[in-house]
Motif scaffolding. Structure first.
Motif, PDB file in Angstrom:
ATOM      1  N   TYR A   2       0.852  -1.200   0.000  1.00 51.21           N
ATOM      2  CA  TYR A   2       0.000   0.000   0.000  1.00 51.21           C
ATOM      3  C   TYR A   2       0.885   1.245   0.000  1.00 51.21           C
ATOM      4  O   TYR A   2       1.905   1.307   0.697  1.00 51.21           O
ATOM      5  CB  TYR A   2      -0.893  -0.008   1.246  1.00 51.21           C
ATOM      6  CG  TYR A   2      -1.616   1.297   1.500  1.00 51.21           C
ATOM      7  CD1 TYR A   2      -2.776   1.613   0.815  1.00 51.21           C
ATOM      8  CD2 TYR A   2      -1.124   2.214   2.432  1.00 51.21           C
ATOM      9  CE1 TYR A   2      -3.454   2.801   1.050  1.00 51.21           C
ATOM     10  CE2 TYR A   2      -1.783   3.406   2.677  1.00 51.21           C
ATOM     11  CZ  TYR A   2      -2.946   3.696   1.983  1.00 51.21           C
ATOM     12  OH  TYR A   2      -3.599   4.871   2.212  1.00 51.21           O
ATOM     13  N   ILE A   3       0.496   2.223  -0.803  1.00 50.25           N
ATOM     14  CA  ILE A   3       1.228   3.492  -0.857  1.00 50.25           C
ATOM     15  C   ILE A   3       0.221   4.617  -1.053  1.00 50.25           C
ATOM     16  O   ILE A   3      -0.861   4.410  -1.617  1.00 50.25           O
ATOM     17  CB  ILE A   3       2.273   3.488  -2.002  1.00 50.25           C
ATOM     18  CG1 ILE A   3       3.311   4.596  -1.793  1.00 50.25           C
ATOM     19  CG2 ILE A   3       1.588   3.658  -3.351  1.00 50.25           C
ATOM     20  CD1 ILE A   3       4.269   4.288  -0.698  1.00 50.25           C
ATOM     21  N   LEU A  85       3.302   6.878 -10.632  1.00 52.21           N
ATOM     22  CA  LEU A  85       4.328   6.811  -9.582  1.00 52.21           C
ATOM     23  C   LEU A  85       3.843   5.993  -8.393  1.00 52.21           C
ATOM     24  O   LEU A  85       4.629   5.283  -7.746  1.00 52.21           O
ATOM     25  CB  LEU A  85       4.707   8.224  -9.144  1.00 52.21           C
ATOM     26  CG  LEU A  85       5.428   9.093 -10.189  1.00 52.21           C
ATOM     27  CD1 LEU A  85       5.710  10.479  -9.630  1.00 52.21           C
ATOM     28  CD2 LEU A  85       6.719   8.430 -10.656  1.00 52.21           C
ATOM     29  N   GLY A  86       2.553   6.086  -8.098  1.00 53.73           N
ATOM     30  CA  GLY A  86       1.994   5.285  -7.007  1.00 53.73           C
ATOM     31  C   GLY A  86       2.098   3.799  -7.292  1.00 53.73           C
ATOM     32  O   GLY A  86       2.426   2.997  -6.400  1.00 53.73           O
ATOM     33  N   ILE A  87       1.834   3.408  -8.541  1.00 53.03           N
ATOM     34  CA  ILE A  87       1.953   1.995  -8.923  1.00 53.03           C
ATOM     35  C   ILE A  87       3.397   1.532  -8.840  1.00 53.03           C
ATOM     36  O   ILE A  87       3.694   0.441  -8.329  1.00 53.03           O
ATOM     37  CB  ILE A  87       1.386   1.787 -10.346  1.00 53.03           C
ATOM     38  CG1 ILE A  87      -0.130   1.995 -10.344  1.00 53.03           C
ATOM     39  CG2 ILE A  87       1.740   0.398 -10.876  1.00 53.03           C
ATOM     40  CD1 ILE A  87      -0.763   1.979 -11.731  1.00 53.03           C
ATOM     41  N   PRO A  95      11.548   4.219  -4.644  1.00 46.88           N
ATOM     42  CA  PRO A  95      11.313   4.500  -3.222  1.00 46.88           C
ATOM     43  C   PRO A  95      10.142   5.458  -3.038  1.00 46.88           C
ATOM     44  O   PRO A  95       9.864   6.288  -3.900  1.00 46.88           O
ATOM     45  CB  PRO A  95      12.626   5.131  -2.768  1.00 46.88           C
ATOM     46  CG  PRO A  95      13.251   5.680  -4.010  1.00 46.88           C
ATOM     47  CD  PRO A  95      12.834   4.744  -5.113  1.00 46.88           C
ATOM     48  N   ALA A  96       9.479   5.335  -1.903  1.00 46.56           N
ATOM     49  CA  ALA A  96       8.284   6.142  -1.648  1.00 46.56           C
ATOM     50  C   ALA A  96       8.516   7.227  -0.601  1.00 46.56           C
ATOM     51  O   ALA A  96       7.568   7.869  -0.153  1.00 46.56           O
ATOM     52  CB  ALA A  96       7.138   5.234  -1.210  1.00 46.56           C
ATOM     53  N   ASP A  97       9.790   7.446  -0.224  1.00 43.14           N
ATOM     54  CA  ASP A  97      10.089   8.348   0.893  1.00 43.14           C
ATOM     55  C   ASP A  97       9.568   9.768   0.696  1.00 43.14           C
ATOM     56  O   ASP A  97       9.163  10.424   1.647  1.00 43.14           O
ATOM     57  CB  ASP A  97      11.603   8.401   1.134  1.00 43.14           C
ATOM     58  CG  ASP A  97      12.167   7.033   1.474  1.00 43.14           C
ATOM     59  OD1 ASP A  97      11.366   6.140   1.817  1.00 43.14           O
ATOM     60  OD2 ASP A  97      13.395   6.858   1.380  1.00 43.14           O
ATOM     61  N   HIS A  98       9.601  10.261  -0.528  1.00 44.92           N
ATOM     62  CA  HIS A  98       9.283  11.675  -0.773  1.00 44.92           C
ATOM     63  C   HIS A  98       7.890  11.906  -1.339  1.00 44.92           C
ATOM     64  O   HIS A  98       7.481  13.061  -1.512  1.00 44.92           O
ATOM     65  CB  HIS A  98      10.316  12.279  -1.725  1.00 44.92           C
ATOM     66  CG  HIS A  98      11.708  12.215  -1.212  1.00 44.92           C
ATOM     67  ND1 HIS A  98      12.200  13.075  -0.257  1.00 44.92           N
ATOM     68  CD2 HIS A  98      12.717  11.337  -1.485  1.00 44.92           C
ATOM     69  CE1 HIS A  98      13.457  12.752   0.009  1.00 44.92           C
ATOM     70  NE2 HIS A  98      13.795  11.702  -0.715  1.00 44.92           N
ATOM     71  N   PHE A 166      14.088  11.616  -9.735  1.00 38.98           N
ATOM     72  CA  PHE A 166      13.959  12.505  -8.577  1.00 38.98           C
ATOM     73  C   PHE A 166      13.656  11.702  -7.311  1.00 38.98           C
ATOM     74  O   PHE A 166      14.210  11.976  -6.237  1.00 38.98           O
ATOM     75  CB  PHE A 166      12.853  13.532  -8.812  1.00 38.98           C
ATOM     76  CG  PHE A 166      12.498  14.335  -7.592  1.00 38.98           C
ATOM     77  CD1 PHE A 166      13.304  15.389  -7.170  1.00 38.98           C
ATOM     78  CD2 PHE A 166      11.379  14.018  -6.835  1.00 38.98           C
ATOM     79  CE1 PHE A 166      13.005  16.114  -6.026  1.00 38.98           C
ATOM     80  CE2 PHE A 166      11.056  14.745  -5.695  1.00 38.98           C
ATOM     81  CZ  PHE A 166      11.868  15.794  -5.291  1.00 38.98           C
ATOM     82  N   LEU A 167      12.778  10.707  -7.415  1.00 32.66           N
ATOM     83  CA  LEU A 167      12.424   9.912  -6.244  1.00 32.66           C
ATOM     84  C   LEU A 167      13.594   9.045  -5.778  1.00 32.66           C
ATOM     85  O   LEU A 167      13.762   8.806  -4.579  1.00 32.66           O
ATOM     86  CB  LEU A 167      11.213   9.032  -6.555  1.00 32.66           C
ATOM     87  CG  LEU A 167       9.903   9.776  -6.819  1.00 32.66           C
ATOM     88  CD1 LEU A 167       8.801   8.798  -7.172  1.00 32.66           C
ATOM     89  CD2 LEU A 167       9.492  10.613  -5.604  1.00 32.66           C
TER      90      LEU A 167
END
Length: 491
Positions: A2-3, A85-87, A95-98, A166-167
């Protein structure tokens, strides 16, 4: 996995934040929920193609995308990039940090290229005003970057791979881009070329002054006079004296340019829209259709001027449809007409050929309600040229425009709008009158039989006349001049 990440849509109230939730579980289906419109429902095909084209993995599982809040209907394709980007983040490819700290916008092409949303200026300005850390969106024209708060991160991209990079490796320092300042009125004067000069019409100082007052305050103006008096020539070149876009109203114009409602080039040059209508103009030409009002001329000229020559030649239905729009002053109306069908009623040297019934029918095309909505009315008298006239110094179009620009700038700096757009509550604050002057004006209004609307028009026009003289207060002389330009014989 999940994000969640943030995006938004532009509404009349500003930026409405959206939370995009992506959940990937066992299964094979793709579900998109949260009241998306057809352009968003089609995003799966664009996102799938963009990911595969750039060697990313499309998860062969159940993908559920929720656009929250579920109660708000979403439209436009600017949610393609955040969903993609979510997928990628939910499937562990980036990475989902940002993601939670940035708003993300962008429409994806099948090859992964990213296009800015039509309302990018609105979205970016609202994001800066509402305290977000930054925005990730496609590169914008420099003029469509509003001033942003200190420390706000504007990350401009042109491709899906740029967003992924960027991510993976966000820069330690992202500079804040700001919009260019608008040129001063003096720099803009004369920017709109190919107009005839006002000095080419000899005399008619009253008509030229009335046009200048209308231009400075955004007032509706009706000119009534015989053929050959210069009405058509001066009104067709009225755009030459329109004031430039003021720095304080620039955001509104850039907002329209961002949404595609008007050319960005004209906004950059400070030029307002102007259209000299043809006699064949229809209601659908003017107001568009019920489903596409933006296709109408009125929408395209919003903020500028519409010239209606020979006003009485339009149908009664057409003229009556102008009543509501004229009250809003979103478009300024400059109109002209002859005093009668033949044009020579009251002419000192020509005899009118119209019967009493014809004169009544001609004037009757304009209802009392329409007459009342013109802030300014001028009965144009014929002026006969002589050799002495050629020696008189005539003000040029640029002379008039410079005076108009100064008066217009005073209004925006004082109240944030043109005088014609003042509400009744604003009017009392901007035009304070002494008790004696109030009593005098009320008596004049009653003597002339003016309506409450006309009373307000007189105050607004008097304020504009005072602005021409750089007077901080409206005096009796300004009111007398405004009354002389408002009173008219009713049809």
């Amino acid at each position: 996995m999940y994000i969640k990440l943030r995006s938004g849509i532009s509404t009349r109230d500003g930026l409405h934040e959206l939370m995009i939730e992506v959940n990937i579980t066992r299964g094979i289906q793709f579900h998109l929920v949260g009241l998306p419109d057809s352009s968003i429902r089609e995003s799966r095909k664009r996102i799938y193609s963009a990911l595969k084209h750039n060697k990313y993995h499309w998860p062969g599982q159940r993908i559920t995308v929720n656009l929250a809040p579920a109660s708000l209907r979403k439209d436009g394709a600017s949610l393609d990039l955040p969903i993609a980007l979510g997928i990628l983040a939910a499937s562990g490819q980036v990475p989902a940090d940002h993601l939670e700290h940035y708003l993300v916008f962008g429409e994806l092409g099948l090859d992964g290229s990213v296009s800015p949303p039509l309302n990018a200026y609105n979205l970016l300005r609202a994001a800066g005003a509402q305290g977000y850390k930054g925005v990730l969106l496609p590169a914008l024209h420099s003029q469509l970057r509003p001033p942003l708060p200190e420390g706000f991160h504007l990350v401009e991209i042109s491709h899906l791979n740029d967003a992924v990079q960027f991510l993976k490796e966000p820069p330690s320092r992202t500079t804040t881009e700001t919009a260019h300042a608008l040129s001063s009125p003096a720099d803009i004067v004369g920017a709109d070329s190919h107009v005839d000069c006002f000095s080419e019409v000899s005399g008619q100082q009253g008509m030229k002054a009335a046009l200048a007052i209308a231009a400075a305050g955004g007032h509706h103006l009706l000119l009534v006079g015989p053929p050959g008096s210069g009405k058509s020539l001066l009104t067709s070149n009225y755009n030459g004296i329109q004031p430039p876009i003021h720095a304080l109203e620039r955001p509104y114009w850039l907002s329209d340019a961002s949404s595609g409602s008007r050319p960005l080039e004209s906004v950059e040059r400070g030029i307002k829209p102007f259209y000299h209508a043809k006699q064949s103009l229809t209601l659908s030409d003017l107001f568009g259709t019920s489903k596409r009002p933006e296709s109408g001329l009125y929408h395209q000229v919003t903020g500028g001027t519409l010239v209606l020559d020979e006003l009485s030649n339009y149908s009664s239905r057409f003229l009556n449809e102008l009543l509501g729009p004229m009250d809003s002053h979103r478009v300024q109306i400059i109109a002209s007409m002859n005093p009668c069908k033949c044009g020579y009623l009251g002419h000192p040297e020509r005899t009118c050929q119209c019967s009493t019934a014809q004169i009544k029918n001609y004037k009757g095309k304009l209802s009392a309600a329409l007459w009342d909505r013109f802030d300014l009315y001028l009965q144009v008298e014929p002026e006969f040229w002589s050799s002495a006239d050629s020696r008189k110094a005539e003000k040029t179009t640029q002379d008039w425009k410079s005076e108009v620009a100064r008066a217009y700038a005073l209004q925006w700096e004082r109240q944030g709008c043109a005088n014609a757009a003042l509400s009744p509550s604003q009017l009392s604050a901007v035009v304070p009158l002494s008790k004696a002057l109030e009593v005098w004006l009320e008596k004049e209004v009653m003597r002339l039989g003016l309506s409450t609307r006309s009373h307000h028009h007189v105050l607004k026009v008097a304020r504009t006349i005072a602005d021409f003289q750089a007077s901080s207060r409206v005096e009796q002389g300004h009111l007398e001049r405004a009354l002389s330009l408002k009173y008219k014989p009713m049809p």
